[in-house]
Design a protein around this motif. Structure first.
Motif, PDB file in Angstrom:
ATOM      1  N   MET A   1       0.834  -1.203   0.000  1.00 24.63           N
ATOM      2  CA  MET A   1       0.000   0.000   0.000  1.00 24.63           C
ATOM      3  C   MET A   1       0.873   1.259   0.000  1.00 24.63           C
ATOM      4  N   ALA A   2       1.954   1.230   0.772  1.00 21.87           N
ATOM      5  CA  ALA A   2       2.867   2.372   0.789  1.00 21.87           C
ATOM      6  C   ALA A   2       3.438   2.597  -0.613  1.00 21.87           C
ATOM      7  N   MET A   3       3.801   1.498  -1.278  1.00 28.72           N
ATOM      8  CA  MET A   3       4.334   1.618  -2.642  1.00 28.72           C
ATOM      9  C   MET A   3       3.285   2.201  -3.586  1.00 28.72           C
ATOM     10  N   ALA A   4       2.022   1.753  -3.434  1.00 24.31           N
ATOM     11  CA  ALA A   4       0.944   2.247  -4.294  1.00 24.31           C
ATOM     12  C   ALA A   4       0.752   3.748  -4.086  1.00 24.31           C
ATOM     13  N   LEU A   5       0.727   4.183  -2.828  1.00 24.47           N
ATOM     14  CA  LEU A   5       0.543   5.609  -2.532  1.00 24.47           C
ATOM     15  C   LEU A   5       1.717   6.418  -3.084  1.00 24.47           C
ATOM     16  N   GLN A   6       2.929   5.890  -2.903  1.00 18.92           N
ATOM     17  CA  GLN A   6       4.104   6.596  -3.396  1.00 18.92           C
ATOM     18  C   GLN A   6       4.069   6.713  -4.924  1.00 18.92           C
ATOM     19  N   SER A   7       3.546   5.682  -5.589  1.00 15.49           N
ATOM     20  CA  SER A   7       3.494   5.744  -7.053  1.00 15.49           C
ATOM     21  C   SER A   7       2.478   6.785  -7.505  1.00 15.49           C
TER      22      SER A   7
ATOM     23  N   GLU B   1       5.329  10.524  11.980  1.00 16.43           N
ATOM     24  CA  GLU B   1       5.173  10.345  10.527  1.00 16.43           C
ATOM     25  C   GLU B   1       4.057  11.251   9.981  1.00 16.43           C
ATOM     26  N   LEU B   2       2.971  11.415  10.768  1.00 12.44           N
ATOM     27  CA  LEU B   2       1.887  12.310  10.335  1.00 12.44           C
ATOM     28  C   LEU B   2       2.374  13.753  10.262  1.00 12.44           C
ATOM     29  N   ASP B   3       3.242  14.116  11.204  1.00 15.96           N
ATOM     30  CA  ASP B   3       3.790  15.473  11.227  1.00 15.96           C
ATOM     31  C   ASP B   3       4.509  15.809   9.927  1.00 15.96           C
ATOM     32  N   SER B   4       5.138  14.796   9.338  1.00 18.14           N
ATOM     33  CA  SER B   4       5.831  15.063   8.069  1.00 18.14           C
ATOM     34  C   SER B   4       4.885  14.810   6.892  1.00 18.14           C
ATOM     35  N   ARG B   5       3.593  14.864   7.175  1.00 16.74           N
ATOM     36  CA  ARG B   5       2.538  14.775   6.155  1.00 16.74           C
ATOM     37  C   ARG B   5       2.594  13.493   5.333  1.00 16.74           C
ATOM     38  N   LYS B   6       2.829  12.384   6.027  1.00 13.04           N
ATOM     39  CA  LYS B   6       2.759  11.096   5.356  1.00 13.04           C
ATOM     40  C   LYS B   6       1.433  10.428   5.693  1.00 13.04           C
ATOM     41  N   ILE B   7       0.942   9.620   4.765  1.00 15.76           N
ATOM     42  CA  ILE B   7      -0.137   8.697   5.105  1.00 15.76           C
ATOM     43  C   ILE B   7       0.529   7.519   5.812  1.00 15.76           C
ATOM     44  N   VAL B   8       0.039   7.167   6.986  1.00 21.53           N
ATOM     45  CA  VAL B   8       0.657   6.113   7.778  1.00 21.53           C
ATOM     46  C   VAL B   8      -0.168   4.836   7.656  1.00 21.53           C
ATOM     47  N   ILE B   9       0.488   3.752   7.243  1.00 20.05           N
ATOM     48  CA  ILE B   9      -0.224   2.496   7.021  1.00 20.05           C
ATOM     49  C   ILE B   9       0.243   1.487   8.062  1.00 20.05           C
ATOM     50  N   VAL B  10      -0.700   0.979   8.853  1.00 24.24           N
ATOM     51  CA  VAL B  10      -0.346   0.121   9.984  1.00 24.24           C
ATOM     52  C   VAL B  10      -0.930  -1.278   9.785  1.00 24.24           C
ATOM     53  N   THR B  11      -0.138  -2.280  10.129  1.00 28.01           N
ATOM     54  CA  THR B  11      -0.606  -3.665  10.076  1.00 28.01           C
ATOM     55  C   THR B  11      -1.721  -3.882  11.097  1.00 28.01           C
TER      56      THR B  11
END
Lengths: 402, 402
Positions: free
Chosen positions: A80-86, A123-133
């Motif tokens: 999912m992180a890879m998909a968002l980054q793409s 991680e949210l502070d640096s404006r990332k979407i955070v994906i947790v297991t």
């Protein structure tokens, strides 16, 4: 707003669905919200891993099963992180260790003890979407644990609670919580709002929309839950505190076929015996549901109760082994039963609900085996073959589709 | 004795092989030894996960790739623990987090910084076989890292070093280290003992039996390595300190087809230019191997060097971008080359080896492009099409099969 969004395994089963979820998350992100995503393992991964384990060792220890199963969610979150980054959105995946989702030690069925928020907030502070297991924790030995089936819902609620999220959205393949299973009752209607208590009764009774532990936790920490579809943008069902929720007489009806009835016959009628029976079962990890006690012959009594179908064998074995000590003369059981329940916060102040339910069942010739009630629920045990007919009859009887 | 045993992906590719490895480990365990097992991901799992990632995002970030790939070893170790337990031997699986295999931050190519032994010793104390995920570490951000291909060897050596293991056995599908690749040179012979330095030259030159970083680490911490087959009980090859190892003139010959030659033509002949060229390449993470400098026309010079085939494009792009600053007139390259090396600790004191090698190549009409030597190694660049012929010629020339 801080939004926690949870997607189940079928929502991330393949590339197209992963990107569908990614785009859903980006919509909120682009509106300026902080987004935390909780994922289950892709499609049938968990079942496949369990089957693989079974070929190696049918009696695999739960510690090692958890070590194996938790890889499933780690695959989902990294993809999912890879998909968002793409799609040019910064994202990071985190597992239970990295978030520090501390749990009890019990492998296969752990509970959260303390969930830390520092890493996610960073991680949210640096404006990332955070994906947790979802579904996993770490115990005091640093070993990975799982929460049991449906545990990803609990992960989402736990994170929403600790992060003080404004919303916790549980995505599924249906539009929300229905007055009955729409596959069985064609007039079933989507419920707009429901109280935690109603949802709890429905969840534990087999409505299977939300993991009941997640609803308990949402109630405890007052996390507003939204159950909605990952396939469309319709509003879904909001689960929240009773205040402000219209108290319907009956909110929904639920069926549970994963049940079996056991009767212990002719136990001595003296104080403490019933306690000993259920204590013995509890010590063997067997959960007992509806209990009914009746007077038997010659100063003895008969006790009937239901257990999950999976626990039937273990329950009978346990009772056989302790037959003498528990003064049991005979043990009978029946697997061809199902539970039917009606749930509604308005029931508390309206004594006519049970009668109405029994009338509906009588009119469609469904026999009632056992009855159990709580303040906001009435459950009956009916023959398994009649369960669909019974659910439709009761649903129509309370005119829930109006 | 404390024995660290490392098994690669093909050794745990399916149920039968997993049990084969399990039984191998139990043999040592039953003799009273402490056994630590390091495993790679099953079969082609790593490649499959990489392919999966590629479908989602061909330019996936290495952090997320590491998060994805490390699940492969976690599956292997948990299944191995289940297999051992089914054979009634206590076992526990541990990942990089649980062992605390601290690494540098560099995703996809991390190095160990500090490996802790407490958890493993604790498990060994309770007479468990301890199974550890190879190939992975944890960096200072608590993120999972991988060591790069073949990194499981390094994991095994690092654990052997920190645990002061008596032996570190690297299991593979061949009987040990050979004088040449047995698939190409049919007279290739198994080597009984080899020094770290010889092994290092062979490993980095494409013999592919051991990851070269693992050999460096074994040398540094004086860990005795044994390379042996997981399919039979033959002795294998012992890799250890030069002392006590017979210094053969030539121990082995290795080929490496993953190479390309680049020539930069007409660079200014003044101090510092060569440094600048290789510094620029290094800063772009391009490793340069053999370097040859010759005098060009009109007071300029030509510099040729080899890089890994995978780095060719990036190297050319880097040089093009800096063409002016590096005073390069022209850039040429050739991918149809391969490296052939002979390695032997006895070479140091015997000047005739190079001549012998060149004679063998001359006799079989193989043209030599470039030459590079170290104290215990001679490498030549030959046309790729001739590499098998060249390897056989040199192997026969030094009568390594005798």
């Amino acid at each position: 707003m801080l939004i926690v969004k949870k997607f189940g395994g079928s929502s991330v089963a393949n590339k197209e669905r992963i990107f569908n979820v990614a785009r859903r998350c980006i919509e909120d992100y682009k509106e300026g919200h902080d987004v935390v995503v909780v994922l289950s393992a892709m499609g049938d991964t968990t079942d496949e891993l369990l089957a693989l384990a079974k070929t190696i060792n049918p009696k695999a220890k739960k510690r090692e099963l958890d070590m194996l199963l938790t890889t499933g969610e780690q695959v989902s979150v990294s993809l999912m992180a890879m998909a968002l980054q793409s799609l040019d959105v910064p994202a990071v995946s985190l597992n239970g260790f990295q978030v520090r989702m501390h749990s009890t030690s019990r492998y296969g069925n752990a509970r959260f003890k303390r969930v830390e928020k520092e890493r996610i907030l960073h991680e949210l502070d640096s404006r990332k979407i955070v994906i947790v297991t979802g579904f996993q924790g770490v115990n005091k030995y640093d070993d990975v644990t799982t929460l049991g089936r449906g545990g990803s819902d609990t992960t989402a609620v736990a994170l929403a609670a600790v992060l003080h999220a404004d919303k916790c959205e549980i995505y599924t393949d249906v539009d929300g919580v229905y007055t009955a299973d729409p596959r069985v009752v064609k007039n079933a209607k989507k419920i707009d709002t429901i109280t935690y208590d109603e949802m709890l009764e429905l969840a534990s009774l087999g409505a299977r929309v939300l993991h009941n532990r997640s609803v308990e936790m949402a109630k405890k920490y007052n996390v507003e839950l939204v159950v909605r579809s990952s396939l469309n943008h319709s509003e879904g069902t909001v689960v929240k505190e009773a205040k402000g929720v219209e108290k319907l007489l009956v909110t929904g009806v639920a069926a549970d076929q994963n049940t079996a009835r056991i009767s212990v016959i002719g136990v001595e009628d003296r104080p403490g015996i019933a306690f000993r029976i259920f204590d013995t079962l509890a010590k063997n990890n067997i959960n007992v549901d509806i209990i009914l006690q009746s007077v038997g012959r010659e100063g003895t009594k008969d006790i009937s109760f239901t257990v999950a179908s999976d626990d039937l064998k273990a329950a009978i074995r346990t009772l056989e082994e302790n037959k003498e000590r528990l003064t049991i003369k005979d043990i009978t059981w029946n697997e061809d039963v199902a539970k039917l329940s009606v749930v509604g916060a308005g029931m508390m102040s309206n004594p006519g609900v049970a009668a109405k339910m029994f009338e509906s069942l009588y009119n469609s010739r469904v026999n009632i085996n056992m009855i159990s009630t709580s303040e906001i629920r009435i459950t009956v045990l009916v023959p398994k073959k009649d369960i669909d007919k019974a659910m439709n009859a009761v649903h129509d009887g309370f005119a829930m589709s109006d």
